[in-house]
Scaffold this motif. Sequence first.
Motif, PDB file in Angstrom:
ATOM      1  N   UNK A   1      56.257  94.107  23.297  1.00 43.78           N
ATOM      2  CA  UNK A   1      54.782  94.785  22.820  1.00 43.78           C
ATOM      3  C   UNK A   1      55.471  95.077  21.099  1.00 43.78           C
TER       4      UNK A   1
ATOM      5  N   UNK B   1      56.844  93.001  19.045  1.00 46.52           N
ATOM      6  CA  UNK B   1      56.411  91.793  18.314  1.00 46.52           C
ATOM      7  C   UNK B   1      55.088  91.794  18.084  1.00 46.52           C
ATOM      8  N   UNK B   2      54.156  92.127  18.832  1.00 49.33           N
ATOM      9  CA  UNK B   2      52.659  92.057  18.698  1.00 49.33           C
ATOM     10  C   UNK B   2      52.663  93.224  17.741  1.00 49.33           C
ATOM     11  N   UNK B   3      53.081  94.501  17.775  1.00 45.79           N
ATOM     12  CA  UNK B   3      52.877  95.434  16.754  1.00 45.79           C
ATOM     13  C   UNK B   3      53.086  95.008  15.420  1.00 45.79           C
ATOM     14  N   UNK B   4      54.424  94.415  15.287  1.00 48.49           N
ATOM     15  CA  UNK B   4      54.806  94.097  14.078  1.00 48.49           C
ATOM     16  C   UNK B   4      53.787  92.962  13.376  1.00 48.49           C
ATOM     17  N   UNK B   5      53.312  92.045  14.354  1.00 47.29           N
ATOM     18  CA  UNK B   5      52.243  91.114  13.990  1.00 47.29           C
ATOM     19  C   UNK B   5      51.134  91.798  13.308  1.00 47.29           C
ATOM     20  N   UNK B   6      50.738  92.948  14.167  1.00 47.27           N
ATOM     21  CA  UNK B   6      49.531  93.754  13.659  1.00 47.27           C
ATOM     22  C   UNK B   6      49.804  94.376  12.418  1.00 47.27           C
ATOM     23  N   UNK B   7      51.002  94.878  12.172  1.00 50.33           N
ATOM     24  CA  UNK B   7      51.404  95.625  10.828  1.00 50.33           C
ATOM     25  C   UNK B   7      51.244  94.607   9.861  1.00 50.33           C
ATOM     26  N   UNK B   8      51.742  93.389   9.919  1.00 46.15           N
ATOM     27  CA  UNK B   8      51.702  92.426   8.717  1.00 46.15           C
ATOM     28  C   UNK B   8      50.217  92.083   8.372  1.00 46.15           C
TER      29      UNK B   8
ATOM     30  N   UNK C   1      60.474  93.059  14.586  1.00 47.88           N
ATOM     31  CA  UNK C   1      60.338  91.711  15.214  1.00 47.88           C
ATOM     32  C   UNK C   1      61.279  90.869  15.879  1.00 47.88           C
ATOM     33  N   UNK C   2      62.405  91.685  15.981  1.00 46.14           N
ATOM     34  CA  UNK C   2      63.627  91.087  16.514  1.00 46.14           C
ATOM     35  C   UNK C   2      63.732  91.760  18.094  1.00 46.14           C
TER      36      UNK C   2
ATOM     37  N   UNK D   1      67.732  92.229   6.866  1.00 44.44           N
ATOM     38  CA  UNK D   1      66.708  91.170   6.836  1.00 44.44           C
ATOM     39  C   UNK D   1      66.663  90.709   8.133  1.00 44.44           C
ATOM     40  N   UNK D   2      65.544  90.389   9.137  1.00 44.72           N
ATOM     41  CA  UNK D   2      65.508  89.706  10.384  1.00 44.72           C
ATOM     42  C   UNK D   2      66.376  88.625  10.306  1.00 44.72           C
ATOM     43  N   UNK D   3      66.429  87.608   9.365  1.00 45.69           N
ATOM     44  CA  UNK D   3      67.037  86.529   9.495  1.00 45.69           C
ATOM     45  C   UNK D   3      68.537  86.566   9.560  1.00 45.69           C
TER      46      UNK D   3
END
Lengths: 272, 272
Positions: A166, A168-175, A99-100, A74-76
């Motif tokens: 980029x 990070x943005x892709x991960x956000x879009x995927x969420x 995201x990391x 997990x990212x955390x």
Amino acid sequence: MKLIQKKRIAFVGAGNVAWHLAQALAAAGHEIKAVYSRSRTSREALASKLPQAQPIATPDFKDLTLDVVFISVPDAALAEVAAALKVAPGTLVVHTSGSQPLTLLQSIEGARTGVFYPLQTFSKSKSLDLAQVPLLVEAWDEDTLQQIEALARSISSQVHTVSSEARKQLHLAAVFACNFTNHLLGISQQILQEANLPEQLLQPLIEETVAKAAQQNPFAVQTGPAIRGDENVLQAHLQLLQQHPGYALLYQQLSRSIQTQAPNGDAKANQG
Amino acid sequence: MKLIQKKRIAFVGAGNVAWHLAQALAAAGHEIKAVYSRSRTSREALASKLPQAQPIATPDFKDLTLDVVFISVPDAALAEVAAALKVAPGTLVVHTSGSQPLTLLQSIEGARTGVFYPLQTFSKSKSLDLAQVPLLVEAWDEDTLQQIEALARSISSQVHTVSSEARKQLHLAAVFACNFTNHLLGISQQILQEANLPEQLLQPLIEETVAKAAQQNPFAVQTGPAIRGDENVLQAHLQLLQQHPGYALLYQQLSRSIQTQAPNGDAKANQG
């Protein structure tokens, strides 16, 4: 079968992503030698799927002859796990997080580091062909990048080099496109179940929605009561959701967001 | 080509639904004789696609020899349109709304009434095969229902009799699964565009999300930072959405809704 350069690999983490990646790499001819996870059940379950892998109880890989270590946690937990990891000098260490940043692996002594992010949703209970899954890779130097790309191409035809920013943005879009969409599909199925309606009734509609969104800007083909400004239907739907106040709130906010979005002249003109 | 009982049909409304239904009925061998819409441009555009149809400027069909009149207008306009409609005695009048009850057509003098609701999303700009689209039909009496079912089966293999009450729930479920999902896909594409990333990168992920939801309860296979309780990622994503406060609000509420939904032990256990 394409010719691959066989790598000796270990996994840190035995969750959904590790589960699918490790098996795909093994199927492509690589040797998965070890699986570490804090959870004994998890590491043993994954190792049992990999003929050459041993489950190990500490993240110390110094005495194993390895080319690559995947960190798939997990990212955390990523920073903490990276700090505890021990590898032989020159070992390639990659994380699989959307995201990391790559910088998170800088603390690993003696390692070359990179990112190997499979842009897909994984569940252990559902098998998946990785060949079409986009793999987003990143590294500090060209040589390391080429190694990671070769490894990625051994399991997928969709390999892209993408920077941490980029990604990070892709991960956000995927969420939005995946995690949130899945939640809405769950709400929809719950409504059908509570009305004793067959769940597969909506399947053609869902598939058409997704097919259409792939061909045209979704905002330009938005349909439904919100974009039409049909207050009667909006109110009736909120009434139907009285037993689910959380869903009613989501309904309102999604409708408002649709209405705030640049008004879609085409959809309005098409009515009546 | 299956044998059909050819009907003489008129349309009230020339929007997205009428556009696709009228052409599918014509292609199946029925005769579309007239198209009424308040908008001259709309009625002429649809009539021009139908070899036997004339565009007409008032909803008075008394002097036309018709078997069926379709009312396909925005839900909010349905009652008003029904009240203004004139048909010869015994004409079958159906509406195509997912959310409006059959009772709304009671005011039409001399008509037999029913519902003919295609459960699909329509845009004029995207062609569509109606053969697999579920058609939900309803009528007061068995004889009328059989007529509507025969008409429906002439263009689709998925014909279901569904009551007004159940149809309302279905329409609500469709708003979540289709309209809201489409909006999220639009947000996702906007994020990719703003980051100069190729939009098709997310397509395999979206298709897998939908395929998975068709096979398993979406709540049971929910993934992503919200279900993992990954506060660092949630905060980082909200930071990335600073320029889009409306999307940030949606992100928060969808994440909260996912977290409120019965915690998914499987997804959590799979991590690490």
